[in-house]
Scaffold this active site. Structure first.
Site, short mmCIF file in Angstrom:
data_model
loop_
_atom_site.label_atom_id
_atom_site.label_comp_id
_atom_site.label_asym_id
_atom_site.label_seq_id
_atom_site.Cartn_x
_atom_site.Cartn_y
_atom_site.Cartn_z
N SER A 235 -22.63 6.43 -30.95
CA SER A 235 -21.70 5.22 -31.20
C SER A 235 -20.45 6.01 -31.94
CB SER A 235 -22.09 4.27 -32.03
OG SER A 235 -22.45 4.47 -33.33
N GLY A 236 -20.54 7.35 -32.43
CA GLY A 236 -19.67 8.03 -33.44
C GLY A 236 -19.87 7.73 -34.81
N GLY A 237 -20.91 6.76 -35.09
CA GLY A 237 -21.16 6.49 -36.49
C GLY A 237 -22.15 7.29 -37.26
N VAL A 238 -22.60 7.27 -38.12
CA VAL A 238 -23.47 7.93 -39.14
C VAL A 238 -24.91 7.81 -38.57
CG1 VAL A 238 -23.48 6.47 -40.98
CG2 VAL A 238 -23.76 8.89 -41.14
N ASP A 239 -25.23 6.62 -38.34
CA ASP A 239 -26.78 6.57 -38.01
C ASP A 239 -26.92 7.11 -36.63
OD1 ASP A 239 -26.58 4.89 -40.21
OD2 ASP A 239 -26.74 3.23 -39.38
N SER A 240 -26.37 6.86 -35.67
CA SER A 240 -26.79 7.58 -34.22
C SER A 240 -26.43 9.03 -34.40
CB SER A 240 -25.95 6.88 -33.08
OG SER A 240 -24.56 6.99 -33.23
N SER A 241 -25.35 9.55 -35.09
CA SER A 241 -24.99 10.96 -35.08
C SER A 241 -26.12 11.54 -35.96
CB SER A 241 -23.64 11.07 -35.83
OG SER A 241 -22.76 10.40 -35.14
N HIS B 66 -35.34 -8.51 -64.27
CA HIS B 66 -35.26 -7.86 -63.14
C HIS B 66 -34.56 -6.28 -63.44
CE1 HIS B 66 -36.11 -10.50 -60.06
NE2 HIS B 66 -35.75 -11.57 -60.80
N GLU C 75 -34.27 -3.90 -61.68
CA GLU C 75 -33.42 -3.27 -60.26
C GLU C 75 -32.18 -3.47 -60.34
OE1 GLU C 75 -35.46 -6.98 -58.86
OE2 GLU C 75 -35.79 -5.52 -60.36
N CYS D 246 -40.81 -10.47 -62.46
CA CYS D 246 -40.61 -11.82 -62.39
C CYS D 246 -41.77 -12.60 -61.75
CB CYS D 246 -39.32 -12.20 -61.45
SG CYS D 246 -38.46 -13.69 -62.00
#
Length: 512
Positions: free
Chosen positions: A224-230, A170, A172, A79
């Site tokens: 935090s118990g979330g996926v990122d920090s785990s 585009h 994508e 584009c």
């Protein structure tokens, strides 16, 4: 070291999608602002120029010295990138009489490497106000639509050292039906990249980098118990073992019973975790505070104080582990003109300066879905990998206005009923994020023969890939009716339930 594709961002809303498509093809790529571009990495195999909300015909158009790229790498202009290349190399770009936005059918030269194995006609997504009307002799047309003669073009055989391809559409976005195939042809057939970005290679490279950075040091990290920090914690643990010290703070703004449940979910993983109960401390500091930004700052400040206290108990701590992911990094980097900061990311900069700790961010170059795949490869429990995202300030930004113990209880109880129904009905894993928001609104109701004047709960449930955009989830009416009935009947203090049907944009996922 893996092959690298650089995506230069001119501010398009679709730039992240380009990166996501390449990562799905297991090709490693990075997004850089167009005006902070300086290639020094010898592993770069190709460069992609993104779209933009701007016009190359503007007096202050976003400009780039293309000589630093063309003749050095295979290039794909999308584009605005396509218009910029045409404009800078003697072609003609004109403002279209009408903006072309939406689906279009292209006819392509499928003898060309870019269209290999694609049908001669396919649907694409257009979004532009300018059009390339004429090309210099260095380029040739390879695709057209009924309205646009130059829908795609490429450099002629001897024009440059490396091939240059340009698309007016585009590839994508999902509306470009064969767009991923086209991008695949560019990175593999044209640029000669290898598919090396796999969960196993990510783990191996991350562990190597962590060991190299931390050496014999100790790392402090909040969970935090979330996926990122785990996942971040497991990668650091894999690299340095018990020299990682994890802290999980009960700030009184977690989901119902979450403190105990999260600590249980980490059992057996070998992580060195300390649970810190600080509920009273947070609620006292938030008393009579209604402004969302003030609440965020108070919560952040208290977290820092707790981390400072924990850091003092670890003699050799030099590093802070964080679960920063790639969208956080991208959103915190400004592209001149196109981008606007929607929110500040609490985990991108700032905190380490106060704690005098260096950052360890093993997920810094990963998207959310990649983090989940790495978590699966690390054999993390499903409850950690596929748990819905939960905001850092917790219910502090889901209780609108001032926070009290009563409001926390109302929000927690309503949220617990909502989430239980989603899990019991099989909808929990069909949506990306869900939660209950307590509104600072009381309304009249009737329960039995009595008049009530109680609070309102808003239910928010969205489908998304990484939180950058989101659609409201079309939950069945009968399920919503059961959730509403149970909340009103079981949570004393709530007499009205509403369902949020706003998309992002224009609305954000969280209400504060």
């Amino acid at each position: 070291m893996k092959d690298l594709v650089i995506i230069l961002d001119f501010g398009s809303q679709y730039t992240q999608l380009i990166a996501r498509r390449l990562r799905e093809l297991q090709v490693y790529c990075e997004i850089l602002p167009y005006n902070k571009f300086d290639i020094t990495d010898k592993h770069v195999k190709a460069v992609i120029l993104s779209g933009s909300p701007f016009s190359v015909l503007d007096e202050n158009a976003l400009d780039l010295d293309l000589s630093s790229i063309i003749n050095h790498y295979p290039v794909l202009g999308i584009c605005y990138g396509a218009q910029l290349i045409a404009h800078k190399y003697g072609g003609q770009v004109l403002r279209s009489e009408k903006r072309e936005y939406g689906k279009a059918m292209i006819q392509n030269n499928n003898d060309d490497a870019l269209f290999k194995s694609l049908p001669a006609e396919s649907q694409v997504w257009m979004s532009h106000g300018d059009s390339v009307e004429q090309l210099s002799e260095q380029f040739e047309i390879i695709a057209s639509t009924k309205d646009i003669p130059v829908a795609a073009y490429k450099s002629t055989r001897d024009a440059f050292k490396y091939p240059v391809y340009c698309l007016q559409f585009h590839p994508e976005v999902t509306h470009s039906v064969h767009g991923t195939d086209l991008l695949s042809n560019f990175v593999f057939q044209v640029a000669g990249c290898s598919a090396e970005w796999t969960p196993e290679s990510i783990i191996e490279e991350s562990v190597r980098q962590i060991k190299e950075k931390v050496q014999d040091g100790e790392v402090l990290m909040g969970l935090s118990g979330g996926v990122d920090s785990s996942v971040a914690a497991m990668l650091i643990h894999k690299a340095i073992g018990t020299r990682l010290h994890c802290v999980f703070v009960d700030n009184g703004l977690l989901r119902k019973n979450e403190f105990e449940e999260v600590l249980r979910s980490y059992e057996g993983l070998g992580l060195n975790i300390r649970g810190v109960k600080a509920r009273d401390q947070f609620l006292q500091a938030l008393e009579n505070v209604s402004d969302p930004e003030k609440k965020r700052k108070i919560i952040g400040k208290l977290f820092i104080e707790i981390f400072q206290a924990e850091a003092k108990n670890i003699p050799n701590v030099q590093y802070l582990g964080q679960g920063t992911i790639y969208p956080d990094v991208i959103e915190s980097v400004s592209v001149h003109g196109p981008s606007v900061t929607i929110k500040s990311h609490h985990n991108v900069g700032g905190l380490p300066d106060i704690l005098h700790l260096s950052l360890v961010e093993p997920l810094r170059m990963m998207f959310k879905d990649e983090v989940r795949r790495v978590g699966e490869a690390l054999a993390l429990p499903d409850v950690l990998i596929h748990r819905h995202p939960f905001p850092g300030p917790g219910l502090g930004i889901r209780i609108l206005g001032s926070i009290t113990e009563q409001k926390v209880r109302l929000c927690q109880d309503a949220d617990a009923i909502f989430i239980k129904h989603l899990k019991d009905s099989g909808w929990y894993h069909q949506v990306w994020q869900a939660g209950a928001i307590l509104l600072p609104v009381q309304s009249v109701g009737v329960m039995g023969d009595e008049r009530t004047y109680d609070f309102t709960i808003a239910l928010r449930c969205v489908n998304s890939i990484d939180g950058m955009t989101a659609e409201w989830s079309h939950l069945p009416y009968d399920l919503l009716a059961k959730i509403s009935s149970d909340i009103i009947n079981q949570v004393k203090g709530i007499n009205r339930v509403v369902y949020d049907i706003s998309t992002k944009p224009p609305a954000t996922i969280e209400w504060e």
